[in-house]
Design an enzyme around this catalytic site. Structure first.
Site, mmCIF file in Angstrom:
data_model
loop_
_atom_site.group_PDB
_atom_site.id
_atom_site.type_symbol
_atom_site.label_atom_id
_atom_site.label_comp_id
_atom_site.label_asym_id
_atom_site.label_seq_id
_atom_site.Cartn_x
_atom_site.Cartn_y
_atom_site.Cartn_z
ATOM 1 N N ARG A 150 0.860 -1.178 0.000
ATOM 2 C CA ARG A 150 0.000 0.000 0.000
ATOM 3 C C ARG A 150 0.897 1.227 0.000
ATOM 4 O O ARG A 150 1.804 1.327 0.829
ATOM 5 C CB ARG A 150 -0.863 -0.019 1.259
ATOM 6 C CG ARG A 150 -1.938 1.035 1.253
ATOM 7 C CD ARG A 150 -2.607 1.139 2.602
ATOM 8 N NE ARG A 150 -1.918 2.087 3.449
ATOM 9 C CZ ARG A 150 -2.465 2.684 4.525
ATOM 10 N NH1 ARG A 150 -3.699 2.384 4.868
ATOM 11 N NH2 ARG A 150 -1.789 3.534 5.251
ATOM 12 N N TYR A 162 -2.509 11.801 6.689
ATOM 13 C CA TYR A 162 -2.772 10.475 7.235
ATOM 14 C C TYR A 162 -1.792 9.430 6.671
ATOM 15 O O TYR A 162 -1.541 9.395 5.482
ATOM 16 C CB TYR A 162 -4.212 10.066 6.894
ATOM 17 C CG TYR A 162 -4.353 8.584 6.791
ATOM 18 C CD1 TYR A 162 -4.409 7.816 7.945
ATOM 19 C CD2 TYR A 162 -4.338 7.950 5.562
ATOM 20 C CE1 TYR A 162 -4.463 6.451 7.868
ATOM 21 C CE2 TYR A 162 -4.399 6.582 5.474
ATOM 22 C CZ TYR A 162 -4.456 5.844 6.629
ATOM 23 O OH TYR A 162 -4.494 4.487 6.549
ATOM 24 N N ASP A 213 -5.086 3.930 0.057
ATOM 25 C CA ASP A 213 -6.175 4.193 1.008
ATOM 26 C C ASP A 213 -6.555 5.675 0.931
ATOM 27 O O ASP A 213 -5.710 6.537 1.181
ATOM 28 C CB ASP A 213 -5.665 3.837 2.418
ATOM 29 C CG ASP A 213 -6.746 3.905 3.484
ATOM 30 O OD1 ASP A 213 -7.860 4.361 3.178
ATOM 31 O OD2 ASP A 213 -6.465 3.485 4.631
ATOM 32 N N HIS A 215 -9.008 6.960 2.774
ATOM 33 C CA HIS A 215 -9.439 7.279 4.132
ATOM 34 C C HIS A 215 -10.754 8.071 4.231
ATOM 35 O O HIS A 215 -10.846 9.060 4.979
ATOM 36 C CB HIS A 215 -8.314 7.986 4.897
ATOM 37 C CG HIS A 215 -8.066 7.343 6.217
ATOM 38 N ND1 HIS A 215 -8.396 7.934 7.396
ATOM 39 C CD2 HIS A 215 -7.559 6.133 6.523
ATOM 40 C CE1 HIS A 215 -8.080 7.109 8.381
ATOM 41 N NE2 HIS A 215 -7.584 6.013 7.881
ATOM 42 N N GLU A 239 -8.948 1.886 -1.407
ATOM 43 C CA GLU A 239 -9.655 1.648 -0.135
ATOM 44 C C GLU A 239 -10.404 2.888 0.348
ATOM 45 O O GLU A 239 -9.899 4.012 0.227
ATOM 46 C CB GLU A 239 -8.586 1.235 0.887
ATOM 47 C CG GLU A 239 -9.048 1.113 2.303
ATOM 48 C CD GLU A 239 -7.892 0.669 3.203
ATOM 49 O OE1 GLU A 239 -6.911 0.078 2.704
ATOM 50 O OE2 GLU A 239 -7.975 0.932 4.408
ATOM 51 N N GLU A 265 -13.169 -0.976 7.315
ATOM 52 C CA GLU A 265 -12.463 -1.019 8.607
ATOM 53 C C GLU A 265 -13.260 -0.352 9.727
ATOM 54 O O GLU A 265 -12.971 -0.590 10.890
ATOM 55 C CB GLU A 265 -11.058 -0.423 8.488
ATOM 56 C CG GLU A 265 -11.047 1.051 8.213
ATOM 57 C CD GLU A 265 -9.634 1.613 8.014
ATOM 58 O OE1 GLU A 265 -8.835 0.976 7.323
ATOM 59 O OE2 GLU A 265 -9.360 2.691 8.556
ATOM 60 N N ARG A 286 -13.349 -5.247 4.352
ATOM 61 C CA ARG A 286 -12.191 -5.033 5.221
ATOM 62 C C ARG A 286 -12.528 -4.965 6.710
ATOM 63 O O ARG A 286 -11.742 -4.454 7.496
ATOM 64 C CB ARG A 286 -11.477 -3.742 4.815
ATOM 65 C CG ARG A 286 -10.921 -3.749 3.421
ATOM 66 C CD ARG A 286 -9.824 -2.711 3.287
ATOM 67 N NE ARG A 286 -8.739 -2.986 4.195
ATOM 68 C CZ ARG A 286 -8.444 -2.292 5.287
ATOM 69 N NH1 ARG A 286 -9.143 -1.250 5.633
ATOM 70 N NH2 ARG A 286 -7.432 -2.642 6.055
ATOM 71 N N GLU A 342 -4.026 -7.224 5.834
ATOM 72 C CA GLU A 342 -3.170 -6.053 6.086
ATOM 73 C C GLU A 342 -2.169 -6.395 7.183
ATOM 74 O O GLU A 342 -2.533 -7.018 8.184
ATOM 75 C CB GLU A 342 -4.030 -4.864 6.532
ATOM 76 C CG GLU A 342 -3.220 -3.615 6.825
ATOM 77 C CD GLU A 342 -4.071 -2.439 7.304
ATOM 78 O OE1 GLU A 342 -5.195 -2.673 7.808
ATOM 79 O OE2 GLU A 342 -3.615 -1.295 7.164
ATOM 80 N N TRP A 406 -11.926 12.034 8.776
ATOM 81 C CA TRP A 406 -10.572 11.573 9.027
ATOM 82 C C TRP A 406 -10.378 10.210 8.417
ATOM 83 O O TRP A 406 -11.206 9.348 8.575
ATOM 84 C CB TRP A 406 -10.267 11.490 10.536
ATOM 85 C CG TRP A 406 -8.802 11.284 10.696
ATOM 86 C CD1 TRP A 406 -7.826 12.238 10.593
ATOM 87 C CD2 TRP A 406 -8.110 10.043 10.910
ATOM 88 N NE1 TRP A 406 -6.591 11.677 10.720
ATOM 89 C CE2 TRP A 406 -6.737 10.334 10.924
ATOM 90 C CE3 TRP A 406 -8.525 8.719 11.068
ATOM 91 C CZ2 TRP A 406 -5.763 9.348 11.088
ATOM 92 C CZ3 TRP A 406 -7.565 7.757 11.248
ATOM 93 C CH2 TRP A 406 -6.193 8.064 11.268
HETATM 94 C C1 GCO Z 1 -5.626 1.168 7.685
HETATM 95 C C2 GCO Z 1 -6.295 2.209 8.488
HETATM 96 C C3 GCO Z 1 -5.691 2.555 9.798
HETATM 97 C C4 GCO Z 1 -6.710 3.368 10.582
HETATM 98 C C5 GCO Z 1 -6.582 3.091 12.031
HETATM 99 C C6 GCO Z 1 -7.570 3.878 12.853
HETATM 100 O O1 GCO Z 1 -6.007 1.030 6.542
HETATM 101 O O2 GCO Z 1 -4.786 0.487 8.227
HETATM 102 O O3 GCO Z 1 -6.786 3.250 7.722
HETATM 103 O O4 GCO Z 1 -4.447 3.161 9.743
HETATM 104 O O5 GCO Z 1 -6.601 4.706 10.316
HETATM 105 O O6 GCO Z 1 -6.720 1.735 12.226
HETATM 106 O O7 GCO Z 1 -7.521 3.494 14.170
HETATM 107 MG MG MG Z 2 -7.614 2.205 5.942
#
Ligand code: GCO
Ligand code: MG
Length: 406
Positions: A150, A162, A213, A215, A239, A265, A286, A342, A406
């Site tokens: 990734r 991020y 990702d 996010h 993602e 997630e 995920r 992951e 976020w």
């Molecule tokens: C990922 C995630 C994490 C999250 C985190 C939040 O794809 O691994 O985006 O980095 O941001 O788990 O607590």
């Molecule tokens: Mg993620």
């Protein structure tokens, strides 16, 4: 030998590098089961939910009744779902599966139906403050044998983003005592990401599997634009393009791009991902075992997904404890529609507290053969690392300071 009852269940909160909440369940003949209950940035809420509301229900119960216990905690509470509830239920569930497998004298995957695969493909995280640093990070992971990576990079004009560590150390999804603030600019991000993947394909060729990702930060139309602009680079997946609250947003994205999509997630149950799976709006689900009700519920999500050719890509960030990773690998060894896992390695001194029998080797993970899920906690060592409050960062629009996803 069959256990008769649970005599103790205790909650351990520790911070060996970052916060983890663990549930330890003990049977009358001394068998211990371990469950992860970590909810990043809201750890103590789950600890209280367990201590104050679930532990009294567990004492005296037959630990072999995993399904009935799950149903009691989920349906019996009247108030269902939500991250705190589902994380607490997951911890109980993992601990009970651990106990059952220990009594059976078998590694957990045997109880689930036995092996479907020899090893689990994982993806690692490559991050850099700019494209050049990300290229170096990808090269470094490739060197370690990763076949799927990734890639995230800083965006010109944005100070902090991020997934990208500012310190040169591995990125940790947690801030200090109070959250820091990141600044966001969607247009700058959309201009930058295709350039990153162009550079990665030029440098590394076609074979390497690349992931990204977003996010949860884009509108459906912006997500469609991003998916299209990344098509030439043939991602393994893109993602979390849109906020997960509106699954129907993915309908627009799906009809506009063939870039594979992954999401989940922040999901807690099958109800969150039902529409996405049924309409085949995603390629990978995920959800994590710890936030989606443990092994008992997560395998229902995975089975449902299998009918619609959706494969799994379990969340595996460092804010999930090694117990979740151990369980995910046992489930992955059995699961017919496993896709990828992951993997963000935990940082020291975590190995002082968690003993794990899984291992990483050249791009794949292997679960161990010890009875149970293979992860235990050294309670004495854990007591040396007390809880430290830590928040995820906040994200605000660069041009006017208003709060963003976020
Ligand atoms: C990922 C995630 C994490 C999250 C985190 C939040 O794809 O691994 O985006 O980095 O941001 O788990 O607590
Ligand atoms: Mg993620």
């Amino acid at each position: 030998m069959s256990p008769t009852k649970i005599v103790d269940a205790r909650v351990l909160v520790c911070s060996p590098g970052r916060n983890f909440v663990t549930l330890i369940v003990q049977t009358d003949d001394g068998v211990m089961g371990y469950g992860d209950a970590t909810l990043n940035g809201r750890e103590l809420a789950v600890a209280s939910y367990l201590r104050d509301h679930l532990v009294p229900l567990l004492i005296g119960r037959d630990p072999s009744r995993i399904e009935d216990t799950w149903q009691m905690l989920f349906r019996g509470a009247y108030w269902r779902r939500g991250p705190v509830t589902m994380t607490a239920i997951a911890a109980v569930d993992m601990a009970l599966w651990d106990i059952k497998a220990k009594y059976a004298g078998m590694p957990l995957y045997q109880l689930l139906g036995g092996r479907s695969r020899d090893r689990m493909l994982v993806y690692g995280h490559a991050t850099g403050r700019d494209v050049a640093e990300t290229i170096d990070a990808v090269a470094n992971l490739k060197e370690q044998g990763y076949e799927a990576i990734r890639a995230q990079s800083g965006v010109p004009g944005l100070e902090k983003i991020y997934g990208v560590s500012q310190s040169g150390k591995a990125y940790e999804p947690a801030d200090g005592d109070l959250p820091t603030t990141e600044a966001w600019d969607t247009a700058a991000y959309l201009r930058h990401v295709p350039q990153l993947f162009e550079a990665l394909r030029v440098k590394f060729g076609d074979e390497l599997q690349l992931l990204h990702d977003a996010h949860h930060r884009l509108s459906p139309n912006e997500a469609a634009q991003l998916g299209r602009s990344l098509e030439p680079y043939r991602l393994f997946w893109l993602e979390d393009v849109t906020p997960a609250d509106n699954p129907e947003s993915l309908r627009r994205v799906r009809t506009q791009t063939v870039t594979p999509l992954a999401i989940g997630e922040v999901f807690h149950s099958l109800f969150d991902c039902k529409l996405l799976i049924q309409e085949q709006l995603i390629d990978y689900i995920r959800a994590s075992l710890v936030h989606a009700g443990g092994i008992t519920h997560w395998r229902r999500i995975a089975d449902f997904a299998a009918i619609y050719q959706v494969r799994t890509g379990c969340h595996g960030a460092t804010d999930l404890s090694p117990i979740t990773m151990g369980c995910a690998l046992h489930v992955g060894a059995w699961l017919p529609n496993f896709g990828i896992q992951e993997y963000m390695p935990h940082q020291a001194p975590i190995e002082d507290v968690f003993e794990c029998d899984y291992r990483f080797e050249r791009g794949y993970m292997y679960c161990g053969e010890a009875p149970g899920h293979g992860v235990s906690v050294n309670e004495e060592a854990a007591s040396k690392f007390p809880y430290k409050r830590a928040y995820l960062p906040l994200n605000r629009l660069k041009h006017d300071g208003s709060l963003w996803d976020w």
